[in-house]
Design a protein around this motif. Structure first.
Motif, mmCIF file in Angstrom:
data_model
loop_
_atom_site.group_PDB
_atom_site.id
_atom_site.type_symbol
_atom_site.label_atom_id
_atom_site.label_comp_id
_atom_site.label_asym_id
_atom_site.label_seq_id
_atom_site.Cartn_x
_atom_site.Cartn_y
_atom_site.Cartn_z
ATOM 1 N N PHE A 97 0.816 -1.217 0.000
ATOM 2 C CA PHE A 97 0.000 0.000 0.000
ATOM 3 C C PHE A 97 0.849 1.268 0.000
ATOM 4 C CE2 PHE A 97 -3.040 -3.125 1.428
ATOM 5 C CZ PHE A 97 -4.241 -2.688 0.917
ATOM 6 N N ARG A 98 2.126 1.146 -0.340
ATOM 7 C CA ARG A 98 3.034 2.282 -0.220
ATOM 8 C C ARG A 98 2.647 3.444 -1.129
ATOM 9 N NH1 ARG A 98 5.159 -1.673 -3.201
ATOM 10 N NH2 ARG A 98 6.326 -1.229 -5.125
ATOM 11 N N ASN A 99 1.976 3.154 -2.255
ATOM 12 C CA ASN A 99 1.574 4.215 -3.186
ATOM 13 C C ASN A 99 0.060 4.396 -3.235
ATOM 14 O OD1 ASN A 99 4.258 4.751 -4.047
ATOM 15 N ND2 ASN A 99 4.180 2.933 -5.367
ATOM 16 N N SER A 100 -0.640 3.861 -2.242
ATOM 17 C CA SER A 100 -2.108 3.905 -2.231
ATOM 18 C C SER A 100 -2.601 4.952 -1.234
ATOM 19 C CB SER A 100 -2.677 2.533 -1.847
ATOM 20 O OG SER A 100 -2.205 1.531 -2.721
ATOM 21 N N ARG A 101 -3.842 5.321 -1.406
ATOM 22 C CA ARG A 101 -4.492 6.248 -0.487
ATOM 23 C C ARG A 101 -5.323 5.439 0.503
ATOM 24 N NH1 ARG A 101 -5.504 11.712 -0.662
ATOM 25 N NH2 ARG A 101 -7.213 12.452 0.655
ATOM 26 N N ILE A 102 -5.070 5.603 1.792
ATOM 27 C CA ILE A 102 -5.739 4.839 2.841
ATOM 28 C C ILE A 102 -6.753 5.729 3.553
ATOM 29 C CG2 ILE A 102 -5.441 3.531 4.971
ATOM 30 C CD1 ILE A 102 -2.577 2.959 4.095
ATOM 31 N N GLN A 103 -7.969 5.227 3.690
ATOM 32 C CA GLN A 103 -8.990 5.994 4.418
ATOM 33 C C GLN A 103 -8.817 5.845 5.924
ATOM 34 O OE1 GLN A 103 -13.045 5.465 3.176
ATOM 35 N NE2 GLN A 103 -12.543 5.513 1.005
ATOM 36 N N GLY A 104 -8.661 4.596 6.376
ATOM 37 C CA GLY A 104 -8.551 4.343 7.807
ATOM 38 C C GLY A 104 -7.369 3.460 8.137
ATOM 39 N N PHE A 105 -6.693 3.765 9.267
ATOM 40 C CA PHE A 105 -5.549 2.964 9.706
ATOM 41 C C PHE A 105 -5.664 2.771 11.213
ATOM 42 C CE2 PHE A 105 -1.137 2.481 11.200
ATOM 43 C CZ PHE A 105 -0.726 1.421 10.392
ATOM 44 N N MET A 106 -5.771 1.498 11.636
ATOM 45 C CA MET A 106 -5.848 1.162 13.047
ATOM 46 C C MET A 106 -4.667 0.267 13.403
ATOM 47 S SD MET A 106 -6.591 -1.235 15.556
ATOM 48 C CE MET A 106 -7.692 -2.516 14.977
ATOM 49 N N LEU A 107 -3.884 0.695 14.393
ATOM 50 C CA LEU A 107 -2.727 -0.070 14.841
ATOM 51 C C LEU A 107 -2.755 -0.143 16.355
ATOM 52 C CD1 LEU A 107 -0.044 -1.504 14.247
ATOM 53 C CD2 LEU A 107 1.086 0.740 14.324
ATOM 54 N N SER A 108 -2.882 -1.368 16.875
ATOM 55 C CA SER A 108 -2.948 -1.584 18.321
ATOM 56 C C SER A 108 -1.792 -2.488 18.737
ATOM 57 C CB SER A 108 -4.290 -2.223 18.701
ATOM 58 O OG SER A 108 -4.360 -2.460 20.086
ATOM 59 N N ILE A 109 -0.844 -1.923 19.488
ATOM 60 C CA ILE A 109 0.333 -2.650 19.949
ATOM 61 C C ILE A 109 0.232 -2.835 21.457
ATOM 62 C CG2 ILE A 109 2.843 -2.660 20.079
ATOM 63 C CD1 ILE A 109 1.755 -2.866 17.246
ATOM 64 N N ASN A 110 0.158 -4.091 21.901
ATOM 65 C CA ASN A 110 -0.092 -4.380 23.306
ATOM 66 C C ASN A 110 1.125 -4.918 24.049
ATOM 67 O OD1 ASN A 110 -3.228 -4.088 23.639
ATOM 68 N ND2 ASN A 110 -2.903 -5.123 21.680
ATOM 69 N N CYS A 111 2.301 -4.836 23.468
ATOM 70 C CA CYS A 111 3.517 -5.254 24.147
ATOM 71 C C CYS A 111 4.663 -4.371 23.666
ATOM 72 C CB CYS A 111 3.823 -6.731 23.888
ATOM 73 S SG CYS A 111 4.400 -7.064 22.214
ATOM 74 N N ASN A 112 5.801 -4.453 24.344
ATOM 75 C CA ASN A 112 6.949 -3.621 23.981
ATOM 76 C C ASN A 112 8.059 -4.442 23.324
ATOM 77 O OD1 ASN A 112 7.761 -5.058 26.180
ATOM 78 N ND2 ASN A 112 8.237 -3.298 27.477
ATOM 79 N N GLN A 113 7.676 -5.500 22.614
ATOM 80 C CA GLN A 113 8.653 -6.365 21.964
ATOM 81 C C GLN A 113 9.155 -5.807 20.637
ATOM 82 O OE1 GLN A 113 6.267 -10.381 23.006
ATOM 83 N NE2 GLN A 113 8.165 -10.742 21.907
ATOM 84 N N TYR A 114 8.460 -4.831 20.099
ATOM 85 C CA TYR A 114 8.806 -4.333 18.774
ATOM 86 C C TYR A 114 9.791 -3.165 18.868
ATOM 87 C CZ TYR A 114 4.439 -6.841 17.996
ATOM 88 O OH TYR A 114 3.453 -7.794 17.993
ATOM 89 N N ASN A 115 10.634 -3.084 17.867
ATOM 90 C CA ASN A 115 11.561 -1.972 17.762
ATOM 91 C C ASN A 115 10.762 -0.677 17.556
ATOM 92 O OD1 ASN A 115 13.419 -0.006 16.821
ATOM 93 N ND2 ASN A 115 14.800 -1.623 16.120
#
Length: 457
Positions: A97-115
């Motif tokens: 989706f790098r060149n697409s237009r996004i209407q909605g974006f939901m990101l829920s991160i429930n831990c601190n394991q990610y950089n």
């Protein structure tokens, strides 16, 4: 009608009841739906990774998921051992989706394991796609992309469990709805003013729930179209560990609903309160006892500026008590247009004492009094008295919750005796199995109004 039947019979993918079951492979009604409908269906799935999984259905569905306009990612139900796979999947989807237009974006991160840098990359990808609706939840500190604070595409923003540093000036030109839940704001402004300015030219709804605004002495909201403002269980702090006078200023001409339920009552300035018809005030900390005089004077100052426009007012027992102990002492303003008063009090002594009766006496147009909480079983003092020249046009008293305890019965007795124009006393929800007994007890109470009826819903 005949034409419709002809069209139906000509559809080779429709099967009569007596057709062979071997033809089931030919029946695929969903795939025949328009592309826009399929995209809408896939965009409504719980997560985007669920949409990706539909690629195994058939060759036609192999790339169908790439047409979704809402992206949803959550690691809430992802096993700890599969967090890395989750991160890789999110990365791959966002690449498509790098060149697409996004209407909605939901990101829920429930831990601190990610950089944190990786999470920031995901958020940046959505912002660069001109996302309109952003819902972001993150349990760890995160440095937001600098262009987030001036993103013109955002229309609806929801932030939860975030802790981040922000510049002293924050402008989102097209934002209409803003919801913060458990967010900690660290103002980067190091000047003596400690001013944090939010500039939202078309914002209509602002809600801050359990948020901390740190290094903020003044929160200034520039929102000419703002209609609803809610700050619940939130607080401002200029210096860590110190209780200081902070100020909230709302600059707008359209505000109609104002709800402040904080750990202290800040200095609140409304630049144009001419439309503020619905107001809720509460204080939830030990400061309600320690600084009762200051809270009372601030409440009086705020309500005094709104007294001619308020139609519905909700106050807790702490604010009602504080009004009576304002420093310096000051009489209540006259609420000419107030028709509904809601009281979230659990103390029958407070309800039958001077502060509430003074408030009723200051609202000549008041028609309805609502008790929103259960009344505690405390001792009632017969010495409670009415203000001099007490007069009320109150017609309806409603108890949202009622258990029939002694303090509640005494409160009803007090109201029936003193409200001469009362027409109806309503029990919305009775708790317990003694309703008939309590109803008979209430019906036997003396009353000053011959027209009053007692109703159990």
């Amino acid at each position: 009608m005949d034409k419709e039947l002809t069209n139906l019979s000509s559809n080779k993918k429709l099967r009569r009841p007596n057709d062979s079951l071997e033809d089931d492979d030919d029946v695929d009604s969903i795939s025949d739906l328009p592309e826009s409908v399929l995209s809408h269906i896939l965009s409504r799935l719980p997560t985007t990774l669920d949409a990706v999984r539909t690629c195994v259905l058939s060759r036609k569905w192999e790339k169908q998921w790439k047409n979704v306009y809402n992206l949803r990612f959550s690691d809430y139900k992802v096993d700890k051992s599969k967090k890395k796979d989750f991160a890789i999947s999110v990365q791959k989807v966002l690449y498509h989706f790098r060149n697409s237009r996004i209407q909605g974006f939901m990101l829920s991160i429930n831990c601190n394991q990610y950089n944190p840098t990786l999470v920031k990359t995901w958020l940046s990808a959505a912002l660069r796609s001109n996302v309109q609706r952003l819902c972001f939840s993150h349990v760890d500190d995160l440095e937001f992309p600098h262009y987030f604070f001036k993103c013109d595409s955002l229309v609806h923003l929801v932030l939860e469990l975030c802790t981040f540093r922000v510049p002293g000036y924050f402008c989102l030109a097209n934002l209409r709805v803003l919801n913060f839940y458990n967010v900690t704001w660290q103002n980067d402004d190091c000047s003596a003013s400690r001013c944090f300015i939010l500039n939202f030219p078309v914002l209509e709804v602002f809600k801050s729930y359990q948020c901390r605004w740190l290094n903020v002495k003044m929160l200034k909201i520039l929102a000419p179209l703002l209609a609803s403002f809610q700050m619940v269980r939130s607080f401002l702090r200029c210096t860590p560990g110190r209780s200081e006078d902070c100020e909230i200023e709302i600059c707008g001409d359209n505000l109609s609903y104002f709800n402040f339920d904080g750990f202290s009552l800040e200095n609140i300035v409304l630049s144009n309160p001419s439309k503020v018809a619905n107001v809720c005030l509460d204080v939830n900390s030990m400061e309600r006892f320690i600084q009762r005089g200051k809270i009372g004077s601030r409440a009086l100052l705020l309500l005094g500026g709104l007294s001619s426009v308020i139609r519905c007012l909700e106050l807790s027992e702490y604010v009602i008590e504080a009004l009576a102990h304002a420093e310096p002492p000051c009489s209540l303003p006259i609420f000419d247009g107030l028709t509904i008063l809601k009281v979230s009090s659990t103390w029958s002594n407070t309800l039958c004492s001077g502060p509430l009766m003074e408030l009723l006496n200051s609202a000549p147009a008041l028609e309805k009094l609502i008790f929103t909480t259960l009344i505690d079983d405390v001792n009632y003092e017969e010495s409670n008295s009415l203000p001099t020249n007490f007069s009320s046009n109150l017609k309806v008293v409603e108890f949202r919750l009622f258990k029939g305890r002694a303090s509640e019965i005494q409160l009803v007795k007090f109201l029936l005796h003193n409200l001469s124009r009362l027409e109806q006393l309503v029990i919305t929800k009775f708790l317990g199995d003694t309703q008939v007994e309590v109803e008979n007890q209430l019906l036997m109470l003396p009353r000053s109004s011959s027209r009053v009826s007692i109703v159990f819903l």
